[in-house]
Design a protein around this motif. Structure first.
Motif, short mmCIF file in Angstrom:
data_model
loop_
_atom_site.label_atom_id
_atom_site.label_comp_id
_atom_site.label_asym_id
_atom_site.label_seq_id
_atom_site.Cartn_x
_atom_site.Cartn_y
_atom_site.Cartn_z
N ILE A 46 40.76 5.40 -53.59
CA ILE A 46 41.69 4.72 -52.67
C ILE A 46 41.57 5.31 -51.27
O ILE A 46 41.55 4.57 -50.28
CB ILE A 46 43.13 4.83 -53.20
N ASP B 113 40.43 3.23 -48.08
CA ASP B 113 41.30 3.18 -46.89
C ASP B 113 40.54 3.60 -45.63
O ASP B 113 40.67 2.97 -44.58
CB ASP B 113 42.52 4.08 -47.09
N LEU C 215 38.62 -4.42 -49.50
CA LEU C 215 40.03 -4.79 -49.73
C LEU C 215 40.28 -5.13 -51.19
O LEU C 215 41.33 -4.78 -51.75
CB LEU C 215 40.41 -5.97 -48.83
N ARG D 4 40.21 -2.05 -53.33
CA ARG D 4 41.43 -1.27 -53.03
C ARG D 4 42.57 -1.76 -53.93
O ARG D 4 43.36 -0.96 -54.44
CB ARG D 4 41.78 -1.47 -51.55
N ILE D 5 42.66 -3.07 -54.13
CA ILE D 5 43.67 -3.64 -55.04
C ILE D 5 43.44 -3.13 -56.46
O ILE D 5 44.37 -2.68 -57.15
CB ILE D 5 43.60 -5.18 -55.06
N ALA E 280 44.28 0.62 -56.72
CA ALA E 280 45.71 0.86 -56.57
C ALA E 280 46.49 0.36 -57.80
O ALA E 280 47.47 0.99 -58.21
CB ALA E 280 46.22 0.16 -55.31
N ASP F 87 52.64 -0.59 -53.39
CA ASP F 87 51.46 -0.35 -52.57
C ASP F 87 50.31 -1.27 -53.00
O ASP F 87 49.59 -1.83 -52.15
CB ASP F 87 51.04 1.11 -52.69
N SER G 67 48.34 -4.32 -50.95
CA SER G 67 46.88 -4.46 -50.86
C SER G 67 46.46 -5.90 -51.15
O SER G 67 45.60 -6.45 -50.46
CB SER G 67 46.18 -3.52 -51.85
N TYR G 68 47.08 -6.48 -52.15
CA TYR G 68 46.78 -7.88 -52.49
C TYR G 68 47.16 -8.80 -51.33
O TYR G 68 46.38 -9.69 -50.94
CB TYR G 68 47.56 -8.29 -53.75
N THR H 289 47.30 -8.11 -48.21
CA THR H 289 46.36 -7.90 -47.10
C THR H 289 45.08 -8.69 -47.32
O THR H 289 44.56 -9.34 -46.41
CB THR H 289 46.04 -6.40 -46.95
#
Length: 278
Positions: free
Chosen positions: A191, A195, A211, A214-215, A218, A236, A240-241, A243
């Protein structure tokens, strides 16, 4: 008759080549610097860079500080480049730039020096020291020669190298994510890496991919967290989703991302229900 003429032609070509080689070997062995210079320049102009560079290697030190030195040094570096000896051409072009900063060839030498390092850049999975060096050289050229005929090519090469470095970064982050499926500390590293990538590379072609992963990272982290940290981490993951959907509403990862979002919302609804019951 035709065969005889062809044989004669081949014989003449072989004879010329033999004489040329004999003359070259003679000049290569003698001590006459002027003769070596003339032969080296002749071979360079003919495109015979492999033989030319051997002569330039011999005479270059002797022309330092002399009127012909600038010409010899440029041809010397360029012969290496034309032969594909990019380590040596990069080094020699650097020497040329330092020795003749006011040369009419300085722009071309700066570009070819940078391109030498570009040619040395390895595939993304290997050490990228040469890539970093090439990017630095290319950026210096781009900053100094915005009107150059080589400007567009330099920009293209810099873009390719930047993408290669981004590819390495995203692949490392993805590997952390994969390994972290069974190891939460590594998942936290994934993560962090994602980031950093998203922040540092806002225009990257790999931004959408970063991205999404990252989902995934996380969500895995949230689902395997202690109760004290779980709700915070679920929120969090949901952010991410959101975004990803904000920037890439038609993302190729939409089906998987929607699945993670559904799981997150189901888990969060349990916390909301508990709060209401209290």
């Amino acid at each position: 008759m035709f065969l005889n003429m062809r044989s004669i032609l081949l014989f003449c070509c072989a004879a010329v080549l033999l004489v040329s080689c004999s003359e070259y070997q003679k000049v290569l062995k003698e001590t006459d610097t002027k003769a070596k210079y003339e032969m080296a320049e002749k071979l360079y102009e003919e495109g015979d860079y492999k033989r030319a560079v051997r002569l330039f290697e011999q005479i270059a030190p002797k022309y330092v500080g002399r009127p012909q030195g600038e010409r010899v040094m440029f041809f010397f570096a360029d012969s290496y480049f034309k032969n594909g000896d990019y380590y040596l051409s990069g080094y020699q072009f650097e020497r040329f730039i330092k020795s003749y900063p006011r040369s009419d060839k300085i722009q071309e030498a700066s570009f070819l020096g940078a391109k030498s390092y570009y040619m040395l850049s390895p595939r993304y999975s290997l050490d990228q020291t040469e890539t970093d060096k090439a990017l630095l050289k290319l950026q210096t050229f781009i900053n100094n020669y915005s009107e150059s005929e080589y400007f567009e090519e330099a920009n293209t090469m810099a873009g390719e190298l930047t993408t290669k470095k981004e590819k390495k970064e995203i692949e490392i982050a993805k590997q952390f994510n994969k390994l972290g499926e069974f190891n939460l500390p590594i998942l936290i590293s994934a993560i962090t890496a994602l980031d950093n990538f998203i922040t540092d590379n806002p225009g990257s072609v790999y931004r959408e991919e970063a991205l999404f992963y990252r989902i995934e990272a996380a969500t895995r982290l949230a689902l395997n967290s202690t109760e004290e940290r779980k709700q915070e981490r679920l929120e969090d993951a949901l952010e991410s989703y959101n975004t990803l959907m904000r920037y890439f509403p038609e993302t190729e990862f939409k089906k998987k991302a929607d699945g993670y979002a559904e799981t997150i919302r189901e888990e969060l609804s349990a916390y909301n229900t508990t709060s209401l019951s209290k």
